[in-house]
Design a protein around this motif. Structure first.
Motif, PDB file in Angstrom:
ATOM      1  N   PHE A 274      15.592  18.595  29.792  1.00 10.03           N
ATOM      2  CA  PHE A 274      16.510  19.726  29.902  1.00 10.03           C
ATOM      3  C   PHE A 274      16.149  20.819  28.891  1.00 10.03           C
ATOM      4  N   ARG A 275      15.640  20.417  27.744  1.00  7.97           N
ATOM      5  CA  ARG A 275      15.172  21.399  26.745  1.00  7.97           C
ATOM      6  C   ARG A 275      13.953  22.144  27.281  1.00  7.97           C
ATOM      7  N   HIS A 276      13.028  21.402  27.905  1.00  7.38           N
ATOM      8  CA  HIS A 276      11.868  22.041  28.521  1.00  7.38           C
ATOM      9  C   HIS A 276      12.305  23.034  29.598  1.00  7.38           C
ATOM     10  N   SER A 277      13.272  22.633  30.389  1.00  5.36           N
ATOM     11  CA  SER A 277      13.746  23.479  31.488  1.00  5.36           C
ATOM     12  C   SER A 277      14.448  24.727  30.959  1.00  5.36           C
ATOM     13  N   PHE A 278      15.181  24.589  29.871  1.00  6.60           N
ATOM     14  CA  PHE A 278      15.838  25.720  29.212  1.00  6.60           C
ATOM     15  C   PHE A 278      14.812  26.774  28.819  1.00  6.60           C
ATOM     16  N   ALA A 279      13.762  26.348  28.116  1.00 11.10           N
ATOM     17  CA  ALA A 279      12.736  27.281  27.648  1.00 11.10           C
ATOM     18  C   ALA A 279      12.013  27.943  28.814  1.00 11.10           C
ATOM     19  N   THR A 280      11.679  27.156  29.823  1.00 12.29           N
ATOM     20  CA  THR A 280      10.947  27.683  30.975  1.00 12.29           C
ATOM     21  C   THR A 280      11.769  28.710  31.738  1.00 12.29           C
ATOM     22  N   GLN A 281      13.044  28.419  31.954  1.00  7.67           N
ATOM     23  CA  GLN A 281      13.901  29.349  32.690  1.00  7.67           C
ATOM     24  C   GLN A 281      14.102  30.650  31.927  1.00  7.67           C
ATOM     25  N   LEU A 282      14.194  30.586  30.595  1.00  8.47           N
ATOM     26  CA  LEU A 282      14.325  31.809  29.794  1.00  8.47           C
ATOM     27  C   LEU A 282      13.091  32.694  29.935  1.00  8.47           C
ATOM     28  N   LEU A 283      11.915  32.072  29.892  1.00 11.93           N
ATOM     29  CA  LEU A 283      10.679  32.841  30.016  1.00 11.93           C
ATOM     30  C   LEU A 283      10.537  33.423  31.419  1.00 11.93           C
TER      31      LEU A 283
END
Length: 328
Positions: A274-283
């Protein structure tokens, strides 16, 4: 000193534990290092490390790699534990060791789509639903989410304070507006748990040793309590007082797996996904990479740049050759 001693309640291991606590190593590092040091000594027939050297170290490391089939990262942890033992306890530097740190494979992180995350959330409830929402909505590591205290939540300014994240770094991150009602409900639950503890003569928060000495008279304050309190009280591992810690990470993992299965997601999903997904979606949404770096608490921006590979930013506009031909 000969240590033909039982490894349970070993005075030698206790010496190592005290040294690590003096140096403020985390409890997880302490447990991991003690585990591998104990395994190293037992593997060599309980001989004292002072009487062993490179040959015994190399033989042990080769054994866990070849016969225990441990991962590269686990090999490196075992080696770090042994180096710590000799450098800080035996006071000997290990030189010319015929063994290098295992090379870990470079993997791109698994990322979930918004639809997949919504499906997982649909199959979770209560505090575990909120924890998952915080992991994805704030980019927390699981340990950071579980370690949140009431005083860290600023509902009026929509921010959350992360105290001593990875690398003992503090930071602020955003608080999603949509999670405020659930956070208020969880805060009310934590208040009820704390009131019951006070009524029974307890109520102290679990804090690091240095903070226990500094804020001893304030530890029964509600602001110091964990947002996700454990179901039971415990004895503090360092200072010995009765306190209430936060829920264990394994409790969350046990709730996450059934939700992933029910969502019929075939990717390997962990709390960190979920942390990976957070960063990816922000970018993907156009956030500046420096902002994402600060929200995640990365020291080196190269760590954050890993997510640009995930979204394929370096291949933007590149079409596969097969898309240029008519296959009908």
């Amino acid at each position: 000193m000969d240590i033909q001693l039982a490894m349970t309640n070993s005075p030698f291991l206790e010496t190592i534990r005290i040294d690590m606590r003096t140096k403020h190593y985390s409890i997880r590092t302490e447990k991991s290092y003690l585990y591998w040091i104990k395994k190293f000594i037992l593997f060599n027939d309980k001989r004292h490390p002072e009487k062993m050297g490179n040959i015994e170290i190399e033989r042990f490391l080769n054994y866990i790699a070849t016969y225990r089939h441990v991962s590269a990262s686990t090999q490196n942890i075992a080696l770090c534990a042994i180096i710590y033992l000799y450098r800080h306890i035996i006071k000997v530097e290990i030189k010319d060791l015929n063994y290098k740190f295992a090379k870990q494979p470079k993997r791109l992180p698994t990322v979930l789509s918004a639809t997949e995350i919504a499906s997982i959330l649909h199959h979770m409830s209560g505090k575990y639903h909120l924890i998952t929402a915080l992991l994805y909505g704030c980019g927390f590591r699981l340990s950071e989410a579980l370690s949140l205290r009431i005083k860290d939540i600023d509902l009026s300014n929509h921010s959350i304070f992360v105290f001593r994240g990875k690398g003992a770094k503090d930071r602020y991150t955003l608080l999603p507006h949509s999670l405020i009602p659930a956070l208020k409900k969880q805060i009310a639950f934590a208040q009820q748990v704390h009131d019951n503890d006070l009524h029974e003569g307890y109520g102290c928060a679990s804090v690091p040793p240095a903070l226990h000495k500094k804020y001893q008279n304030s530890l029964k304050s509600f602001s110091w309590q964990y947002l996700f309190p454990s179901n039971v009280r415990c004895v503090h591992p360092y200072d010995g007082y009765i306190c209430r810690h936060h829920i264990h990470s394994s409790a969350y993992s046990k709730k996450l797996r059934p939700a992933v299965i029910a969502s019929q997601i075939t990717k390997r999903v962990s709390a960190h996904t979920f942390r990976h997904s957070f960063a990816t979606q922000l970018l993907i949404s156009g956030s500046d990479i420096r902002t994402v770096q600060e929200l995640l608490g990365h020291t080196d921006i190269k760590t954050t740049e890993l997510y640009t590979h995930v979204i394929g930013s370096r291949r933007a506009g590149t079409a596969s050759p097969i898309d240029t031909i008519n296959m009908i």
